[in-house]
Design a protein around this motif. Structure first.
Motif, PDB file in Angstrom:
ATOM      1  N   ASN A  11       0.829  -1.211   0.000  1.00 13.76           N
ATOM      2  CA  ASN A  11       0.000   0.000   0.000  1.00 13.76           C
ATOM      3  C   ASN A  11       0.860   1.255   0.000  1.00 13.76           C
ATOM      4  OD1 ASN A  11      -2.648  -0.834  -0.196  1.00 13.76           O
ATOM      5  ND2 ASN A  11      -2.945  -1.009   2.010  1.00 13.76           N
ATOM      6  N   ALA A  14       2.186   1.774  -3.496  1.00 13.81           N
ATOM      7  CA  ALA A  14       1.104   2.228  -4.379  1.00 13.81           C
ATOM      8  C   ALA A  14       0.745   3.693  -4.103  1.00 13.81           C
ATOM      9  CB  ALA A  14      -0.122   1.330  -4.204  1.00 13.81           C
ATOM     10  N   LEU A  15       0.692   4.070  -2.833  1.00  9.69           N
ATOM     11  CA  LEU A  15       0.415   5.469  -2.484  1.00  9.69           C
ATOM     12  C   LEU A  15       1.541   6.389  -2.941  1.00  9.69           C
ATOM     13  CD1 LEU A  15      -1.087   4.824   1.035  1.00  9.69           C
ATOM     14  CD2 LEU A  15      -2.261   6.028  -0.816  1.00  9.69           C
ATOM     15  N   ALA A  18       1.117   6.905  -6.663  1.00 13.22           N
ATOM     16  CA  ALA A  18      -0.021   7.807  -6.912  1.00 13.22           C
ATOM     17  C   ALA A  18       0.342   9.254  -6.592  1.00 13.22           C
ATOM     18  CB  ALA A  18      -1.234   7.370  -6.094  1.00 13.22           C
ATOM     19  N   ALA A  43      -0.460   4.495   4.672  1.00 16.27           N
ATOM     20  CA  ALA A  43      -0.794   3.142   4.210  1.00 16.27           C
ATOM     21  C   ALA A  43      -1.561   2.370   5.282  1.00 16.27           C
ATOM     22  CB  ALA A  43       0.468   2.396   3.809  1.00 16.27           C
ATOM     23  N   LEU A  81      -9.976   6.818  -0.628  1.00 17.54           N
ATOM     24  CA  LEU A  81      -8.725   7.573  -0.631  1.00 17.54           C
ATOM     25  C   LEU A  81      -8.947   8.985  -0.094  1.00 17.54           C
ATOM     26  CD1 LEU A  81      -5.730   7.615  -1.352  1.00 17.54           C
ATOM     27  CD2 LEU A  81      -6.370   8.328  -3.651  1.00 17.54           C
ATOM     28  N   GLY A 106      -5.972   8.787  -8.453  1.00 18.25           N
ATOM     29  CA  GLY A 106      -5.092   8.144  -7.476  1.00 18.25           C
ATOM     30  C   GLY A 106      -5.571   6.754  -7.116  1.00 18.25           C
ATOM     31  N   ILE A 110      -3.525   3.378  -7.633  1.00 16.48           N
ATOM     32  CA  ILE A 110      -3.282   2.502  -6.484  1.00 16.48           C
ATOM     33  C   ILE A 110      -3.783   1.091  -6.780  1.00 16.48           C
ATOM     34  CG2 ILE A 110      -3.973   2.059  -4.085  1.00 16.48           C
ATOM     35  CD1 ILE A 110      -3.863   5.152  -3.718  1.00 16.48           C
ATOM     36  N   SER A 111      -4.923   0.974  -7.435  1.00 17.40           N
ATOM     37  CA  SER A 111      -5.457  -0.342  -7.791  1.00 17.40           C
ATOM     38  C   SER A 111      -4.540  -1.066  -8.763  1.00 17.40           C
ATOM     39  CB  SER A 111      -6.847  -0.206  -8.402  1.00 17.40           C
ATOM     40  OG  SER A 111      -7.745   0.321  -7.479  1.00 17.40           O
ATOM     41  N   GLY A 114      -1.274  -1.944  -7.023  1.00 14.22           N
ATOM     42  CA  GLY A 114      -1.551  -3.032  -6.089  1.00 14.22           C
ATOM     43  C   GLY A 114      -1.685  -4.371  -6.789  1.00 14.22           C
TER      44      GLY A 114
END
Length: 128
Positions: A11, A14-15, A18, A43, A81, A106, A110-111, A114
């Motif tokens: 996470n 991914a953040l 983004a 996260a 988010l 974002g 993130i998806s 991930g």
């Protein structure tokens, strides 16, 4: 416990991606180590929001999920988010999402990140 830490790190990555790609998502910190700590905190909050709030929202919006053929999921992810950004603002963590559209982009990033990370990571270790 190991899977929880791996999910937290996934996470966080991914953040980070983004916040790097979407101009409306900001992550602040004076040093790189401070930004890493901020990412880990965000996260963790994002994980809790997705574990607690997201299932309730999905159940309540189930008829609309069917009606939109699942596309409402993107909006729900964006709201999660955005909610994470609001919570971090209340906790004085330097992470901010500027509005709905940056949250939507974002959440999409993130998806995707991930999913890519989950394909690289091994499945849960089985105990024999």
């Amino acid at each position: 416990m190991k899977n929880l830490i791996i999910r937290l790190l996934a996470n966080a990555v991914a953040l980070a991606v983004a916040s790097w790609l979407v101009s409306g998502i900001t992550l602040e910190g004076a040093t790189t180590s401070r930004r890493v700590v901020t990412l880990l905190i965000v996260a963790a909050i994002f994980g809790v929001v997705n574990a607690v709030v997201k299932p309730v929202v999905k159940v309540l919006s189930f008829p609309f999920l069917i009606l939109t053929l699942g596309l409402l999921t993107f909006v729900i992810n964006a709201v999660m988010l955005w909610l994470t950004s609001w919570i971090t603002g209340k906790l004085d963590v330097q992470f901010h999402v500027a509005g709905f559209w940056p949250a939507l982009w974002g959440a999409l990033i993130i998806s995707v990140v991930g999913m890519l990370i989950n394909t690289v990571l091994p499945e849960k270790a089985e105990i024999h």
